[in-house]
Design an enzyme around this catalytic site. Structure first.
Site, PDB file in Angstrom:
ATOM      1  N   GLU A  16      -3.053   8.032 -10.009  1.00  0.00           N
ATOM      2  CA  GLU A  16      -2.268   9.200  -9.590  1.00  0.00           C
ATOM      3  C   GLU A  16      -2.303  10.340 -10.604  1.00  0.00           C
ATOM      4  O   GLU A  16      -1.356  11.126 -10.703  1.00  0.00           O
ATOM      5  CB  GLU A  16      -0.810   8.797  -9.304  1.00  0.00           C
ATOM      6  CG  GLU A  16      -0.667   7.822  -8.159  1.00  0.00           C
ATOM      7  CD  GLU A  16       0.782   7.500  -7.804  1.00  0.00           C
ATOM      8  OE1 GLU A  16       1.065   7.271  -6.629  1.00  0.00           O
ATOM      9  OE2 GLU A  16       1.625   7.499  -8.724  1.00  0.00           O
ATOM     10  N   GLU A  26      -1.841   3.069  -1.419  1.00  0.00           N
ATOM     11  CA  GLU A  26      -0.405   2.801  -1.449  1.00  0.00           C
ATOM     12  C   GLU A  26       0.264   3.345  -0.198  1.00  0.00           C
ATOM     13  O   GLU A  26       0.502   4.546  -0.084  1.00  0.00           O
ATOM     14  CB  GLU A  26       0.263   3.405  -2.693  1.00  0.00           C
ATOM     15  CG  GLU A  26      -0.113   2.729  -3.996  1.00  0.00           C
ATOM     16  CD  GLU A  26       0.718   3.227  -5.181  1.00  0.00           C
ATOM     17  OE1 GLU A  26       1.785   3.854  -4.945  1.00  0.00           O
ATOM     18  OE2 GLU A  26       0.305   2.990  -6.325  1.00  0.00           O
TER      19      GLU A  26
END
Length: 847
Positions: free
Chosen positions: A184, A253
């Site tokens: 991320e 995710e």
């Protein structure tokens, strides 16, 4: 001649051995549609299980339940700080046994996605970085910085080599088909500028140079360089596209719920919304998606980060914190996975054709020249149902739902109508236990040690300033004492003996306790949204010397954001005395004395074996800074265990020397923000569906069974603010009720899709009940109604239309069996109201 024959035979055997070792090796590549395993594109369903958030004895059951739920892949982070707690000293034992975890996944026949990072976020302390990293001269995290890159490469190489040594990559015959580098970073990289861009290129090159034989991914990294696959994280990823038409559309995710924080209500995500998001992703070209989390588990020890992340990391996942199947979510997703897999051959053969069927209505069709056809029909309106025409047929689409048509004609499943069992889990309190009916019961079973207030260790030190906490403690403890002596007669203070003043303390967080002359004068705590603490405490100074002792506490270090690693904690000031006459005296630059950690920590009180413990007829209660110890026998049976910490304040607990984490039952969630029910329709966010408002964020704390002996177990508590340990109790996690509610208009079970036409024609929607434990049977039927029942599990009610014989029929079909199924039709129950669409609702008990 004999020697030559022996050598020839030896070489032949050696070659056979090499062939045997490599015969199961898989080639893993990718193209624009999917991951390609041994030349075959795959539609894959994955779920996250973090090995240190459970115990090795739990792993096989968790992984098998994941497989039974329709998963192909288990995804886990690799946690740098638990594997290298001290620089160049590694630990892969117990819950940290990564090799054993990966092999356990392989034994179940599933693949692994190994997210090495090594930054993980994950609501994990310091984002997974070891705190010693912070103290390397010249280091800057997650940027083009030589000291950082050297340590990151060393650890990443360590993990890759460990996997290779155990033949765990698919290219070696192992289960690992993917690895991840970084995590991320694209969400936070802008402040790092050009150095961040070059760092990402370096990380990609470093990872691929390790020659794992499987693809690497970077999530949330739009500029991930080839051959790295960039992937999506979020509640929805259907509209997201990879940065190259040569890369597959992957979702690393899909947040199955959300994390719990101390001081927050409990978040949850409706199954129908997850199903909608998953179906939309596969409708629009996705072929790999992962549930974060599939099993969340527990933040044992001091591993929770954030800060203020609770010990429970349940995450409203399909497998709950204790490893039990969460229904309806687990069963709902299992049926969805079956439906999606019916479309796999068509999905991997071609790209979808997306067409509009009207306002907020859309079809995604996979159709090949060989006759394969699969369609996803979506209604993305959050309020209105719709009827659509598709391929000459009419289909009803509830709002915020997707229908799956594996043959482009017949609906096998609609995400708003999946038939699944519901369960009502509960905690059953155990006897004998530690729990007492009165506050003075079991006093002789408890012993205690009082933690000294202020400075009491020989290695204390002084500075004429206020120190930031993390740089001072290196996170070896949650605790840092700041101590100062002042004289009420000091000319600068201009205070008279016995005069009243206000002590003002400003702290970067996370919590603070103020002691004046050895007595607790006040406390404060930040929150996940604002970790800073500011206190104004009225105090009265005694004649002569006065002692100010400030105990600063961390509740897990920051784990996310640009430059999160340099965000501080502790009392950085100002610390002031404010007189009634308006005068202010700044104490920040005076000579403060510091103590890192607690005396009890140095004495090893958490293990329970110190000679310091005191047993008296009267146990001190509701007092700050006390260590407590008792012994107990393990509750009978094999059900998961928890400790109810109602009655305690804040601190940490250990069972047989192993930390079950921080407890904080006195931190109450806001009284507003929750609703009695949550409409799954419309975009989800982490604050949309909340429960437990006005209640403690967490009272129940998981105690793994494997940590216990049959008898003679030791429980140690450190209580910071004041509590009554005799109120603590053990409870087992059980399923109280088993429910299902199925309409006669429900699509047939997905398993019947491959049945012959005559079987399908005769089949009706089916209600299925199955006890969660292999040793349980259905012992009673609490409710049964065929007609127009309404309500939810545990709160079903009869409607105006109700078959009089429903209860008897269900009892006869189910009681005494581990599982039972009933056809939801008038053929089974009669027709209590002709012309009305009916349903069957049942609540059962298992024992």
């Amino acid at each position: 001649m004999a020697v030559r024959k022996f050598v020839t035979l030896f070489l032949f055997v050696l070659i056979l051995g090499v062939v045997a070792m490599t015969s199961f090796a898989a080639t893993v590549t990718y193209d624009h549609r999917a991951l390609v395993i041994d030349g075959k594109r795959r539609v894959l369903v994955s779920g996250s299980i973090h090995y240190p958030r459970s115990t090795p004895d739990m792993w096989p059951d968790l992984i098998q339940k994941s497989k039974d739920g329709g998963l192909d892949v288990i995804e886990t982070y690799v946690f740098w700080n638990i594997h290298e707690p001290v620089r160049n000293q590694y630990d892969f034992e117990g819950r940290k046994d990564l090799v054993k975890f990966v092999k356990t996944v392989a034994d179940a026949g599933l693949y692994v996605h190994l997210r090495i990072g090594p930054y993980v976020c994950a609501e994990w302390n310091y984002g997974g970085f070891p705190v010693w990293l912070h103290f390397i001269p010249g280091i800057k995290f997650r940027t083009d910085n030589a000291p950082f890159k050297a340590e990151m490469q060393k650890f990443t190489t360590k993990i890759v080599d460990l996997m290779k040594q155990n033949n765990l990559y698919a290219s070696q015959g192992g289960p690992i088909i993917l690895s991840q580098i970084e995590n991320e970073y694209g969400n936070v990289d802008a402040p790092y500028g050009a150095a961040g861009k070059s760092y990402i290129k370096w990380a990609a090159n470093m990872a691929t140079s390790l020659n794992t034989g499987v693809p690497w991914v970077m999530c949330q990294q739009a500029d991930a360089p080839d051959p790295i696959i960039n992937t999506c994280n979020g509640f929805y990823c259907d509209q997201w596209e990879p940065n190259s038409d040569k890369k597959p559309k992957m979702w690393t995710e899909n947040w199955s719920g959300w994390f719990l924080q101390f001081g927050g209500a409990v978040p949850y995500r409706p199954s129908e919304d997850i199903g909608f998001a998953v179906a939309r992703f596969y409708q629009r070209g996705g072929t790999f998606q992962n549930y974060y989390m599939y099993h969340g588990g527990t933040n044992f020890d001091r591993t929770a980060g954030g800060p203020f992340i609770s010990t429970s990391y349940d995450y409203d996942a399909p497998l709950d914190e204790y490893g039990l199947v969460r229904q309806p979510k687990w069963g709902y997703l299992k049926e969805l996975h079956k439906a999606i897999k019916l479309c796999e051959d068509a999905m991997v053969a071609t790209d979808p054709t997306i067409t509009s069927l009207g306002s907020n209505l859309e079809a995604g069709v996979y159709k090949t020249g060989s006759g394969l056809c699969c369609a996803f029909l979506a209604n993305v309106d959050s309020h209105s149902d719709a009827t659509v025409n598709f391929n000459g047929n009419s289909y009803h689409l509830p709002a915020w739902s997707v229908s799956i048509l594996p043959d482009c004609k017949n609906v096998v499943l609609n995400t708003a109508k999946v038939n699944s069992v519901s369960t009502l889990p509960t905690f059953n309190y155990q006897s004998p236990s530690i729990k007492a009916d009165s506050s003075d019961a079991f006093p002789s079973d408890w012993s205690y040690v009082t933690e000294p207030v202020g400075i009491s260790k020989h290695n204390a030190f002084s500075k004429a300033k206020l120190l930031e906490q993390i740089n001072t403690t290196a996170d070896v403890s949650d605790y840092l004492w700041y101590s100062l002596s002042i004289d009420s007669g000091d000319d600068e203070l201009s205070l008279h003996d016995g005069s009243q003043t206000t002590l003002h303390v400003s702290s970067l967080g996370h919590a603070l306790r103020v002691f004046i002359n050895g007595k607790l004068a006040g406390s404060g705590a930040g929150s996940n949204g604002n970790r800073k603490v500011s206190l104004d405490i009225p105090i009265t100074l005694v004649p002569g010397k006065n002692k100010i002792d400030l105990l600063s506490l961390t509740v897990g270090l920051q784990n996310y954001g640009s430059f999160f690693d340099i965000e501080g904690a502790g009392i950085t000031g100002p610390v002031q005395l404010k007189g009634a006459n308006g005068s202010t005296i700044d104490l920040s630059s005076r000579q403060w004395t510091y103590q890192i950690g607690l005396v009890g920590e140095d004495l090893g009180l958490s293990a329970g074996s110190s000679s310091q413990w005191i047993s008296t007829s009267t146990l001190p209660k509701k007092q700050p800074l006390i260590w407590y110890k008792t012994t107990f026998d393990a509750p009978a049976g094999g059900s998961p265990l928890a400790l109810d910490f109602t009655g305690m304040g804040k601190g940490e607990a250990w069972v047989n020397g192993q930390s079950i984490g921080r407890f904080w039952p006195t931190y109450i969630a806001p009284s507003s923000g929750c609703t009695s029910s949550c409409d799954y329709r419309g975009s989800f966010n982490s604050n949309k569906c909340l429960k437990n408002c006005g209640q403690p964020s967490q009272t129940m704390y998981h105690v793994p069974r494997s940590w216990l002996q049959p008898s003679g177990n030791t429980l140690v508590l450190f209580e910071e603010s004041g509590g009554d340990p005799t109120q603590i109790s053990f409870a087992t996690r059980e399923v109280a009720s088993l429910c299902s509610h199925v309409s006669e208009s429900q699509p047939l079970p997905v398993d019947l899709w491959t049945a012959d036409t005559e079987t399908r024609r005769k089949s009706r929607p089916t209600l299925l009940l199955e006890c969660p434990s292999p040793h349980q049977v259905i012992s009673s039927i609490r409710f049964a109604s065929f007609g127009t029942p309404h309500g939810t599990c545990g709160r079903f009610n009869h409607g105006k239309c109700d078959s009089a014989k429903a209860l008897t029929i269900v009892q006869k079909a189910c009681i005494g069996l581990k599982s039972c199924s009933l056809s939801v039709s008038v053929d089974t129950f009669g027709d209590p109201c002709i012309g009305v669409t009916k349903s069957l609702a049942v609540e059962a008990s298992c024992s």
